[in-house]
Design an enzyme around this catalytic site. Structure first.
Site, PDB file in Angstrom:
ATOM      1  N   ASP A 172       0.850  -1.199   0.000  1.00 34.71           N
ATOM      2  CA  ASP A 172       0.000   0.000   0.000  1.00 34.71           C
ATOM      3  C   ASP A 172       0.884   1.248   0.000  1.00 34.71           C
ATOM      4  O   ASP A 172       1.722   1.434   0.886  1.00 34.71           O
ATOM      5  CB  ASP A 172      -0.921  -0.015   1.223  1.00 34.71           C
ATOM      6  N   SER A 221      -7.035   4.589  -1.186  1.00 35.18           N
ATOM      7  CA  SER A 221      -6.864   3.141  -1.280  1.00 35.18           C
ATOM      8  C   SER A 221      -8.164   2.400  -1.568  1.00 35.18           C
ATOM      9  O   SER A 221      -8.128   1.279  -2.077  1.00 35.18           O
ATOM     10  CB  SER A 221      -6.245   2.604   0.008  1.00 35.18           C
ATOM     11  N   THR A 283      -8.143  -1.761   1.580  1.00 40.64           N
ATOM     12  CA  THR A 283      -7.548  -2.730   0.659  1.00 40.64           C
ATOM     13  C   THR A 283      -8.094  -4.137   0.853  1.00 40.64           C
ATOM     14  O   THR A 283      -8.498  -4.780  -0.122  1.00 40.64           O
ATOM     15  CB  THR A 283      -6.008  -2.658   0.732  1.00 40.64           C
ATOM     16  N   GLU A 432      -1.641  -7.868   1.759  1.00 37.65           N
ATOM     17  CA  GLU A 432      -1.337  -6.430   1.753  1.00 37.65           C
ATOM     18  C   GLU A 432      -0.344  -6.002   2.838  1.00 37.65           C
ATOM     19  O   GLU A 432      -0.574  -6.245   4.019  1.00 37.65           O
ATOM     20  CB  GLU A 432      -2.634  -5.616   1.964  1.00 37.65           C
ATOM     21  N   ASP A 437       2.072   2.446   3.597  1.00 37.67           N
ATOM     22  CA  ASP A 437       1.264   3.660   3.452  1.00 37.67           C
ATOM     23  C   ASP A 437       1.055   4.372   4.787  1.00 37.67           C
ATOM     24  O   ASP A 437       1.255   5.580   4.894  1.00 37.67           O
ATOM     25  CB  ASP A 437      -0.087   3.269   2.854  1.00 37.67           C
TER      26      ASP A 437
END
Lengths: 649, 649
Positions: A172, A221, A283, A432, A437
């Site tokens: 991410d 996202s 996500t 993920e 992020d």
């Protein structure tokens, strides 16, 4: 190209106003079709069609009269005559809906608190599909002669399945710049050449994907997960739907995700979801949820558990669901007792790494390992004291979640379960690395790079695991991101020199650039060097004298001392009632102040524009070479999985 | 891996001190071999070997005694006995050289003006080559038992030529982030999908290359040009040599460039060099020059004209040499009358675009179109009044160079000449978009993106030209960069709103991020929209109300108003005797101040770490897929051109 008969003047006004503050994303005209113009579909993918006619009461688009109640809608395969939706899809005509909404035309209007009001008439056709590949023209006619046309394409893809399994890794917020920096701190080089490479560096095929949102060039996202999983871009904060103008977060027009299509076509195939974030986060949510508001966490967990209940839709339950966010599973006023509900559905429930390891591979598995997000790799592996006094154990007790798995442990377990349960029919796994992020947002570059290195180590271990299971040849592995952050490194910082300087300006002279950037000291093993297993690459130390001069392109007010935040994740800015966000007085105290470039209501960094990398290996890897749109990732995975369905089953 | 017998303690001290301030890049030990450890060679590529033994007089490495006069050096093919260099290469033993030099161990030593002195003994073996592929071990023995070992590899490459022609485009300083932003302002999208793509986006193969310097992780353009053209990384500011510790800028150990190897092996093949920079600048210079100091401009132009004269070496003269920098061609105290000299050697000399167009294709061509660098695309095409009052006509008169070609005009002409003169034997062309970098340095993002779009348009036109000439199938086209700048875009700016705010903090609220970034207004055709030819993509306007919220990760003090600098290229900071560089009072006056993060002596942005993209199409395109080192670009081009020479001719 969009062909619209709306008058040129009205179009210009609408377009000019619609740059940043928009009446409705994806609808510059007064008549709206969702899915909108230029959308592609997988053959056989279920979707809803939402039509709206707008009548602005005031503002630059103001008109006299109510919105059209008698609008008409037709659909035409290229070269054939247009027919109405009920005729085309053999469904009933839905009832007319009505509502209104307000919006601000620009920042001046917002400051003046002068909203524009819009009255709306609308219809929605639910759960339909297009099977025959080719071009379609959908036409909404309203206010007599005005037309909005949406040109749609059903892609003509081979339907032969080429990959039995697919692993999709999402870093991410991960960019090429971050991969470069992660390599620098974890891999040794001699005379500018690396002695080892990252797992990502060894992938044979590289691509770049464009991440833009439907109505803005910066995505979040939710929207980008939707693009990657469904082939449909939508607007910021939306999951699995186009966002209509109604206030209901659950009535928006949906489209099927790759997990839904896969399990609808192959009930015996498996699906796994792994994330280092809370599992209701965008996500992981994107594979299941259908809502215009990514903040509807109970809806998200509900769709993992039982699919949609408000409309008929494709339901599936993942075999494996591993991550964090216990607060969305524990019974409360907003939340059902999901631990109990999942257990009743046959899931084993794991609350720590030991339970994860010990869970049987032949049964479904829910793993929730902390409240909020999982601790970062850096805190779990280097600064472990930060795991304590968190009161974040996933059972809701006040204990600390001090036995958390990382991305690697979760991913390898997910593969074990999926392989055990679905070796014959295959499986799809999304894994993920969420906190690349999250830590970039808080300008905590060390933690973000630690997460990226954990992703790389997970990719390496996944390849090894698949090889051990005899599944590597049959598995497509795609590693990509959902958007970027504007991060890069421009040199080194002599932290001793910076500390020795007493004023903010002099401190900047501690920065070395070009030849004075020197070599990475993170890989130099000092007396207290950290040790990792063979073939595993992380920094030997995180707090060398010479650190990286890292930065991002847009930021709130903050201080920088370019040192690892050993006391726990960084908080760069704090809110001040008078001035908005200002540099947090406890952060980076030996450094200097950098005044922000973001609006005063932003205490964190924001997403960036850049195309993000795509690494592919395995069956169909060649589909991922070159430069393409985020939605093409969905189509290439779907093609490889043989999901194109050109005849109604 | 480097194997050194130097004592562990000495090694640690040396390594710790060597992070940013280094005694000599590529030589952490007291005995130095250049080419150093871990270097690869093309079979048959000429190079020099420099040996040095250091005796530090003071500082952390201080030792008693003079540098060793009796050091020995051997070379061994793997599995064979080591022999001395004179035996191995059948050359005479060179004379021992002596010198000394000083350096600073860190910033504290520099502030205190306490240099460290080093005495040196040295030898150099000139113009030798290794032909047999495989691993070699070069060993320097000094101070009795101390050894420095360099492990070398002669790559085993197929020698069959696969591409007749090679075009290498270098977007100086170009990153994936910039390509993304350039696409956003020049190509229209509907609902998040582009209706057209960049020429780069259509390349079938994508790679990433790591740009690090030999002794620092941030490179400059000299060092990176050297890596791309020779397969040898060196240190910042060096061209075609490893930098020894002597003060002579012309005695350093050289290695052949791809242009030199190519013309030595194929005297009937052609070479062309095109740049929008002054021609003595690093990227064009790297094909010819051999000096530790990229600032030796007369040396650079001299090597284009007659090759090296101080040592026997491979000489070649380019067929076409097009760019700027008239000051290095006009007779002066430092410079010979190169216009006259080139003309005497049979070159036509062009000073403007009209003369360029009219020059005969069957004769050699020197084109110098302005003093300093060429005007930017934005000034040549949109803000043309900035071309006047520059007194930069290339004949040295006070006229303005108001008829300048761009990268496209120069590149297409170069191809015409090369094709006319060398259609049978083939040719190599390097074409550089230099001012992407130059404009990024001054934070003039609009001009930088204009240069990038001109590069993209040049690539498009080159493909078309090669197709027209029937040469496309036989031509490898590689487009890459030499390093990055930490640029990205995070949203939009409402410039009207920013101007209307009266204080620096409120101005920041003009920034829109995520959904408020909106759509690109640069592609919206207003009443004064700029027009371009069919298939050519540039912004329809450069000064919309909503601009890009662009930034870079490290910067001097400056102001930002996020508007195009229509009055001419930007100057973000100016030097102040007391405070170092501060925001320039004339720049971006309607914006707000951002305090810098770079040292106070830096008035510009600096290069960044990020891997840069590689786009390839044509024969051998598959060699450029994935992630690799900058030097691999040289080896892949040389392989494709069939330049590996495994037997001494």
């Amino acid at each position: 190209m969009r062909a619209s008969s709306i008058s040129a003047l009205a179009c210009f006004v609408s377009f000019a106003a619609a740059q940043t503050f928009q009446r409705l994303g994806g609808c510059p005209d007064l008549g709206c079709i969702f899915p909108p113009d230029q959308v592609d579909f997988l053959a056989g993918q279920y979707f809803d069609i939402r039509l709206e006619v707008h009548s602005p009461v005031n503002g630059s688009e103001a008109r006299v009269g109510e919105p059209d109640e008698n609008f008409t809608f037709t659909i035409a395969k290229k070269g054939k005559a247009p027919v109405t939706a009920p005729e085309y899809f053999k469904i009933d005509e839905p009832e007319l809906e009505r509502w209104n909404f307000t919006w601000f035309e620009d920042r001046f209007a917002e400051d003046a608190e002068k909203p524009s009001l819009v009255n709306v008439t609308s219809k929605i056709y639910r759960r339909i599909a297009l099977y025959e590949p080719g071009e379609y023209e959908a036409t909404l006619t309203y206010y007599g002669e005005q037309k909005t046309v949406a040109n749609w394409l059903v892609r003509d893809l081979p339907s032969k399945r080429r990959a039995k399994n697919v692993v999709m890794f999402i870093g991410d917020g991960m960019t090429t710049n971050m991969v470069t920096a992660a390599r620098l701190i974890a891999h040794r080089s001699i005379n500018g050449k690396y002695m080892t490479k990252m797992a990502l560096d060894k992938f044979p095929v590289l691509g770049h994907q464009m991440t833009h949102s439907m109505d803005s060039f910066i995505t979040d996202s939710a929207n980008s997960a939707t693009a990657l999983y469904t082939g449909h871009k939508t607007t910021v904060n939306a999951l699995g739907v186009y966002v209509d103008s109604s206030s209901d977060a659950f009535d928006d027009p949906k489209f099927e995700t790759i997990a839904e299509i896969y399990r609808r076509q192959r009930p015996d195939a498996g699906v796994g979801i792994v994330s280092t974030a809370f599992l209701a986060d965008a996500t992981p949510a994107g594979l299941s949820a259908h809502t215009s508001d990514r903040g509807e966490y109970d809806h998200v967990i509900g769709t993992f558990y039982e699919g949609l209940t408000d409309y008929e839709w494709t339901n599936y339950g993942p075999d494996v669901l591993l991550g964090a966010g216990a607060e969305n599973f524990i019974a409360s006023e907003e939340t059902r007792d999901y631990y109990k509900l999942f257990a009743e559905k046959g899931y084993n429930v794991a609350w720590n790494n030991t339970a994860l390891e010990n869970a049987p591979n032949d049964e479904k598995l829910l793993g929730v390992f902390s409240e909020s997000n999982l601790a970062t790799w850096l805190d779990r592996n280097v600064y472990q004291s930060n795991l304590y006094n968190q009161s974040n154990y996933p059972d809701g007790s006040d204990r600390d979640a001090d036995d958390q798995p990382g991305l690697k442990e979760m991913t390898l377990k997910a593969i074990d379960v999926l392989d055990k349960r679905h070796r014959k029919d295959g499986w799809f796994l999304m894994s993920e690395a969420a906190s690349i992020d999250k830590q970039m947002h808080t300008l905590d570059y060390d933690r973000a790079l630690g997460e990226l290195l954990e992703l790389d180590d997970t990719v390496r271990a996944t390849i090894q695991k698949l090889e051990e299971l005899g599944q590597l040849e049959d598995t497509l592995i795609v590693v990509t991101a959902d958007h970027g952050h504007g991060f890069d490194v421009t040199g080194s910082v002599d932290t001793e020199y910076m500390e020795a300087q007493t004023d903010d300006r002099s401190k900047r002279n501690a920065v070395g650039y070009y030849e004075n950037s020197g070599l990475s000291q993170y890989t130099v093993a000092g007396s207290n060097a950290l040790k990792y297993s063979e073939g595993v690459h992380f920094p030997a130390q995180w707090d060398p004298r010479y650190t990286l001069h890292s930065g991002t392109v847009a930021f709130p007010d903050h201080r920088e001392d370019y040192r690892v935040h050993s006391e726990g994740p960084r908080k760069p800015a704090a809110e001040d009632k008078t001035h908005g966000y200002v540099a947090y007085y406890k952060d980076a105290v030996t450094g200097f102040v950098v005044n922000g470039t973001l609006p005063l209501d932003s205490g964190k960094g924001v997403h960036s524009l850049t195309d993000v990398p795509v690494y592919a290996r395995g069956p169909c890897q060649e589909l991922f070479s070159g430069v393409y749109d985020s939605t093409d990732i969905f189509f290439s995975m779907a093609e490889c999985m043989g999901l194109s369905e050109e005849k109604k089953p």
